[in-house]
Design a protein around this motif. Structure first.
Motif, PDB file in Angstrom:
ATOM      1  N   ILE A 155      41.336  41.873  45.640  1.00  0.00           N
ATOM      2  CA  ILE A 155      41.446  41.592  44.028  1.00  0.00           C
ATOM      3  C   ILE A 155      40.546  43.667  43.420  1.00  0.00           C
ATOM      4  CG2 ILE A 155      41.152  41.294  41.695  1.00  0.00           C
ATOM      5  CD1 ILE A 155      41.952  38.919  42.754  1.00  0.00           C
ATOM      6  N   LEU A 156      40.066  43.882  44.274  1.00  0.00           N
ATOM      7  CA  LEU A 156      39.150  44.841  44.709  1.00  0.00           C
ATOM      8  C   LEU A 156      39.698  45.740  44.315  1.00  0.00           C
ATOM      9  CD1 LEU A 156      35.360  42.837  44.400  1.00  0.00           C
ATOM     10  CD2 LEU A 156      36.190  43.642  43.028  1.00  0.00           C
ATOM     11  N   ASN A 157      40.348  45.994  45.211  1.00  0.00           N
ATOM     12  CA  ASN A 157      40.866  46.500  45.897  1.00  0.00           C
ATOM     13  C   ASN A 157      42.330  46.945  45.392  1.00  0.00           C
ATOM     14  OD1 ASN A 157      40.933  48.434  47.734  1.00  0.00           O
ATOM     15  ND2 ASN A 157      42.442  47.400  49.200  1.00  0.00           N
ATOM     16  N   ARG A 158      43.043  46.405  44.749  1.00  0.00           N
ATOM     17  CA  ARG A 158      44.336  46.862  43.080  1.00  0.00           C
ATOM     18  C   ARG A 158      43.716  47.122  42.424  1.00  0.00           C
ATOM     19  NH1 ARG A 158      47.620  41.223  41.902  1.00  0.00           N
ATOM     20  NH2 ARG A 158      45.536  40.851  41.166  1.00  0.00           N
ATOM     21  N   GLY A 159      42.016  46.809  42.494  1.00  0.00           N
ATOM     22  CA  GLY A 159      41.744  46.899  40.950  1.00  0.00           C
ATOM     23  C   GLY A 159      41.621  49.084  40.803  1.00  0.00           C
ATOM     24  N   LYS A 160      41.611  49.325  41.953  1.00  0.00           N
ATOM     25  CA  LYS A 160      41.050  50.665  42.455  1.00  0.00           C
ATOM     26  C   LYS A 160      42.111  51.637  41.688  1.00  0.00           C
ATOM     27  CE  LYS A 160      38.613  50.398  46.125  1.00  0.00           C
ATOM     28  NZ  LYS A 160      38.984  50.073  47.804  1.00  0.00           N
ATOM     29  N   THR A 161      43.617  50.500  41.630  1.00  0.00           N
ATOM     30  CA  THR A 161      44.154  51.371  40.993  1.00  0.00           C
ATOM     31  C   THR A 161      45.016  51.017  39.345  1.00  0.00           C
ATOM     32  OG1 THR A 161      46.076  50.520  42.600  1.00  0.00           O
ATOM     33  CG2 THR A 161      45.392  52.673  43.083  1.00  0.00           C
ATOM     34  N   SER A 162      44.989  49.663  39.794  1.00  0.00           N
ATOM     35  CA  SER A 162      46.102  48.482  38.642  1.00  0.00           C
ATOM     36  C   SER A 162      45.307  48.832  37.537  1.00  0.00           C
ATOM     37  CB  SER A 162      45.634  47.191  39.362  1.00  0.00           C
ATOM     38  OG  SER A 162      44.562  47.018  38.843  1.00  0.00           O
ATOM     39  N   GLY A 163      44.437  49.642  37.369  1.00  0.00           N
ATOM     40  CA  GLY A 163      43.981  49.486  36.086  1.00  0.00           C
ATOM     41  C   GLY A 163      43.585  48.100  35.025  1.00  0.00           C
ATOM     42  N   ARG A 164      44.089  47.267  35.259  1.00  0.00           N
ATOM     43  CA  ARG A 164      43.450  46.280  34.900  1.00  0.00           C
ATOM     44  C   ARG A 164      41.684  45.324  35.356  1.00  0.00           C
ATOM     45  NH1 ARG A 164      47.052  42.126  37.629  1.00  0.00           N
ATOM     46  NH2 ARG A 164      45.815  40.201  36.474  1.00  0.00           N
TER      47      ARG A 164
END
Ligand code: AMP
Length: 194
Positions: free
Chosen positions: A125-134
């Motif tokens: 999730i932290l990784n996804r957070g770099k691009t998800s804008g969430r």
């Protein structure tokens, strides 16, 4: 028709897999998280109400979530079946979903639960957070709260469908393709409702 629940903790790959499954099985993908984010992006009343919970990693109240889900399902009478992603997250939502599908002689055919351990989830999730804008993907405290909420409020949904012989665990570790193939193997064994 085939109606599937793609189940698993936040960050277990439900959204990624749903996109591939929709393509292969021609089902309609409904993600309550995506629906809430759409409403928040448009600053609707529903979006503003949901935001109060989402930004803390808590669940949006059942009546709000169930109402939104019902609207979405009813907008698509032509669908050959649905993939529910991120719904149901409480037993009350599961009961509401069963009742809604029963209105058109349908049912949940299977709940497929992606299994991924906590530390892997936090990293994903932290990784996804770099691009998800969430915002809820960028704060480890919120992420850990989402995992706690999942264990406390959502895992009973697995048991609910397990008692009805519908829950199956799927190993959620590996490449996207490997996990997709495991899900397809489970789906191909199912009997469509009609
Ligand atoms: P997701 O994209 O599925 O991780 O959902 C993001 C957030 O939206 C969750 O942390 C909840 O706050 C909210 N949410 C999504 N689906 C539901 C649901 N079925 N019931 C309650 N809250 C939900």
């Amino acid at each position: 028709m085939i109606n599937l629940i793609l189940f698993g903790p936040p960050g277990s790959g439900k959204g990624t897999q749903a996109a591939y499954l929709v393509d292969k099985y021609q089902l309609l993908h409904i993600s309550t998280g995506d629906l809430f984010r759409y409403e928040m992006g448009n600053n609707t009343r529903l979006g503003m109400e949901a935001k109060r919970y989402i930004e803390k990693g808590e669940l949006v109240p059942d009546e709000v979530t169930i109402g939104m889900l019902r609207n979405k399902v009813e907008m698509h009478p032509e669908a050959a079946g649905f993939i529910f992603d991120g719904f149901p997250r409480t037993v009350a939502q599961a009961e509401a979903l069963d009742a809604l599908l029963a209105e058109s002689d349908q049912e949940v055919n299977a709940l497929l639960a992606l299994e991924v351990d906590d530390e892997e989830i936090v990293q994903r999730i932290l990784n996804r957070g770099k691009t998800s804008g969430r915002d809820d993907d960028n704060d480890e405290t919120i992420i850990r709260n989402r995992i706690d909420v999942y264990k406390r409020e959502t895992t009973p949904v697995f048991d609910y469908y397990d008692e009805r012989g519908k829950s199956q665990k799927v190993d959620g570790l590996g490449t996207i393709k490997e996990i997709f193939e495991r899900l397809c193997a489970a789906i191909d064994k199912l009997q469509p409702s009609r």
